[in-house]
Design a protein around this motif. Structure first.
Motif, PDB file in Angstrom:
ATOM      1  N   ALA A   1       0.816  -1.216   0.000  1.00 56.03           N
ATOM      2  CA  ALA A   1       0.000   0.000   0.000  1.00 56.03           C
ATOM      3  C   ALA A   1       0.852   1.269   0.000  1.00 56.03           C
ATOM      4  CB  ALA A   1      -0.933   0.008   1.207  1.00 56.03           C
ATOM      5  N   THR A   2       2.121   1.149   0.345  1.00 60.41           N
ATOM      6  CA  THR A   2       3.002   2.314   0.380  1.00 60.41           C
ATOM      7  C   THR A   2       4.294   2.012  -0.369  1.00 60.41           C
ATOM      8  OG1 THR A   2       4.122   1.651   2.420  1.00 60.41           O
ATOM      9  CG2 THR A   2       2.116   2.999   2.655  1.00 60.41           C
ATOM     10  N   LEU A   3       4.948   3.059  -0.810  1.00 57.68           N
ATOM     11  CA  LEU A   3       6.236   2.903  -1.477  1.00 57.68           C
ATOM     12  C   LEU A   3       7.246   2.310  -0.509  1.00 57.68           C
ATOM     13  CD1 LEU A   3       8.021   3.351  -3.967  1.00 57.68           C
ATOM     14  CD2 LEU A   3       8.424   5.672  -3.158  1.00 57.68           C
ATOM     15  N   LYS A   4       7.200   2.742   0.741  1.00 57.96           N
ATOM     16  CA  LYS A   4       8.126   2.219   1.747  1.00 57.96           C
ATOM     17  C   LYS A   4       7.976   0.709   1.891  1.00 57.96           C
ATOM     18  CE  LYS A   4       9.713   2.874   6.449  1.00 57.96           C
ATOM     19  NZ  LYS A   4       9.605   3.659   7.665  1.00 57.96           N
ATOM     20  N   ALA A   5       6.746   0.220   1.931  1.00 58.75           N
ATOM     21  CA  ALA A   5       6.512  -1.218   2.046  1.00 58.75           C
ATOM     22  C   ALA A   5       7.040  -1.953   0.818  1.00 58.75           C
ATOM     23  CB  ALA A   5       5.022  -1.501   2.230  1.00 58.75           C
ATOM     24  N   ALA A   6       6.887  -1.353  -0.340  1.00 61.70           N
ATOM     25  CA  ALA A   6       7.402  -1.968  -1.571  1.00 61.70           C
ATOM     26  C   ALA A   6       8.923  -2.013  -1.545  1.00 61.70           C
ATOM     27  CB  ALA A   6       6.911  -1.196  -2.790  1.00 61.70           C
ATOM     28  N   LEU A   7       9.545  -0.990  -1.009  1.00 63.15           N
ATOM     29  CA  LEU A   7      11.000  -0.927  -0.950  1.00 63.15           C
ATOM     30  C   LEU A   7      11.561  -1.891   0.079  1.00 63.15           C
ATOM     31  CD1 LEU A   7      11.335   2.939  -1.137  1.00 63.15           C
ATOM     32  CD2 LEU A   7      12.004   1.309  -2.919  1.00 63.15           C
ATOM     33  N   LEU A   8      10.822  -2.133   1.149  1.00 60.45           N
ATOM     34  CA  LEU A   8      11.303  -3.032   2.200  1.00 60.45           C
ATOM     35  C   LEU A   8      11.395  -4.473   1.740  1.00 60.45           C
ATOM     36  CD1 LEU A   8       9.536  -1.577   5.361  1.00 60.45           C
ATOM     37  CD2 LEU A   8      11.931  -1.382   4.702  1.00 60.45           C
ATOM     38  N   THR A   9      10.654  -4.808   0.697  1.00 57.04           N
ATOM     39  CA  THR A   9      10.727  -6.178   0.189  1.00 57.04           C
ATOM     40  C   THR A   9      12.021  -6.380  -0.583  1.00 57.04           C
ATOM     41  OG1 THR A   9       9.575  -5.628  -1.862  1.00 57.04           O
ATOM     42  CG2 THR A   9       8.218  -6.380  -0.013  1.00 57.04           C
ATOM     43  N   GLY A  10      12.746  -5.312  -0.837  1.00 53.05           N
ATOM     44  CA  GLY A  10      13.992  -5.405  -1.590  1.00 53.05           C
ATOM     45  C   GLY A  10      13.728  -5.379  -3.084  1.00 53.05           C
ATOM     46  N   ARG A  11      14.769  -5.308  -3.819  1.00 50.18           N
ATOM     47  CA  ARG A  11      14.631  -5.314  -5.276  1.00 50.18           C
ATOM     48  C   ARG A  11      14.314  -6.731  -5.718  1.00 50.18           C
ATOM     49  NH1 ARG A  11      19.101  -1.385  -8.044  1.00 50.18           N
ATOM     50  NH2 ARG A  11      17.704   0.374  -8.118  1.00 50.18           N
ATOM     51  N   LEU A  12      13.317  -6.832  -6.569  1.00 49.38           N
ATOM     52  CA  LEU A  12      12.905  -8.130  -7.077  1.00 49.38           C
ATOM     53  C   LEU A  12      13.449  -8.337  -8.480  1.00 49.38           C
ATOM     54  CD1 LEU A  12       9.167  -8.021  -5.967  1.00 49.38           C
ATOM     55  CD2 LEU A  12      11.080  -9.041  -4.750  1.00 49.38           C
ATOM     56  N   THR A  13      13.604  -9.595  -8.846  1.00 48.52           N
ATOM     57  CA  THR A  13      13.996  -9.903 -10.214  1.00 48.52           C
ATOM     58  C   THR A  13      12.808  -9.639 -11.124  1.00 48.52           C
ATOM     59  OG1 THR A  13      13.271 -12.192 -10.109  1.00 48.52           O
ATOM     60  CG2 THR A  13      15.541 -11.727  -9.386  1.00 48.52           C
ATOM     61  N   VAL A  14      13.045  -9.591 -12.420  1.00 46.56           N
ATOM     62  CA  VAL A  14      11.962  -9.397 -13.382  1.00 46.56           C
ATOM     63  C   VAL A  14      10.936 -10.522 -13.236  1.00 46.56           C
ATOM     64  CG1 VAL A  14      11.394  -9.341 -15.832  1.00 46.56           C
ATOM     65  CG2 VAL A  14      13.403  -8.131 -15.001  1.00 46.56           C
ATOM     66  N   GLU A  15      11.410 -11.748 -13.062  1.00 46.21           N
ATOM     67  CA  GLU A  15      10.508 -12.890 -12.908  1.00 46.21           C
ATOM     68  C   GLU A  15       9.628 -12.737 -11.669  1.00 46.21           C
ATOM     69  OE1 GLU A  15      13.832 -13.178 -13.435  1.00 46.21           O
ATOM     70  OE2 GLU A  15      13.765 -13.832 -15.527  1.00 46.21           O
ATOM     71  N   GLU A  16      10.210 -12.270 -10.547  1.00 45.51           N
ATOM     72  CA  GLU A  16       9.441 -12.069  -9.330  1.00 45.51           C
ATOM     73  C   GLU A  16       8.401 -10.974  -9.515  1.00 45.51           C
ATOM     74  OE1 GLU A  16      12.620 -13.243  -5.829  1.00 45.51           O
ATOM     75  OE2 GLU A  16      12.856 -11.323  -6.853  1.00 45.51           O
ATOM     76  N   LEU A  17       8.776  -9.910 -10.219  1.00 43.63           N
ATOM     77  CA  LEU A  17       7.826  -8.828 -10.468  1.00 43.63           C
ATOM     78  C   LEU A  17       6.670  -9.305 -11.351  1.00 43.63           C
ATOM     79  CD1 LEU A  17      10.317  -5.895 -11.043  1.00 43.63           C
ATOM     80  CD2 LEU A  17       8.711  -6.117  -9.154  1.00 43.63           C
ATOM     81  N   VAL A  18       6.965 -10.096 -12.362  1.00 41.21           N
ATOM     82  CA  VAL A  18       5.910 -10.626 -13.227  1.00 41.21           C
ATOM     83  C   VAL A  18       4.988 -11.532 -12.435  1.00 41.21           C
ATOM     84  CG1 VAL A  18       5.456 -12.135 -15.203  1.00 41.21           C
ATOM     85  CG2 VAL A  18       7.232 -10.388 -15.362  1.00 41.21           C
ATOM     86  N   ASP A  19       5.553 -12.401 -11.598  1.00 37.40           N
ATOM     87  CA  ASP A  19       4.739 -13.308 -10.787  1.00 37.40           C
ATOM     88  C   ASP A  19       3.848 -12.530  -9.818  1.00 37.40           C
ATOM     89  OD1 ASP A  19       5.818 -15.487 -12.029  1.00 37.40           O
ATOM     90  OD2 ASP A  19       7.258 -15.927 -10.423  1.00 37.40           O
ATOM     91  N   ARG A  20       4.375 -11.441  -9.275  1.00 38.09           N
ATOM     92  CA  ARG A  20       3.613 -10.641  -8.321  1.00 38.09           C
ATOM     93  C   ARG A  20       2.426  -9.995  -9.015  1.00 38.09           C
ATOM     94  NH1 ARG A  20       6.200  -6.027  -4.630  1.00 38.09           N
ATOM     95  NH2 ARG A  20       6.701  -7.728  -3.260  1.00 38.09           N
TER      96      ARG A  20
END
Length: 81
Positions: free
Chosen positions: A62-81
């Protein structure tokens, strides 16, 4: 700014493209009111608004901070999400 720098319409703005924009602005030191190099991210309020209006998936952070706390994701992880 994210739309302009990436040359996309709002409908094409994804959480991953917004994260890319935030990381790049921070890396380049392009954040207003920045206290030290790499100390802040742009678009925190914009992320919240986009999430609340349903533009970003409801199951995502819900927040940019929460998205950043998950760390950088790979392209595959972003697609799966």
């Amino acid at each position: 700014m994210a739309l302009t720098t990436q040359g996309i319409a709002l409908r094409d703005l994804t959480p991953s493209s917004f994260l890319h924009y935030a990381w790049e602005c921070r890396r380049q030191g392009l954040v207003l009111g920045q206290r030290g190099h790499g100390s802040r991210f742009p678009g925190q309020l914009a992320w919240q608004v986009l999430h609340e209006m349903g533009h970003f998936p409801s199951h995502g952070p819900a927040t940019l901070k929460a998205a950043l706390l998950t760390g950088r994701l790979t392209v595959e992880e972003l697609v799966d999400r």
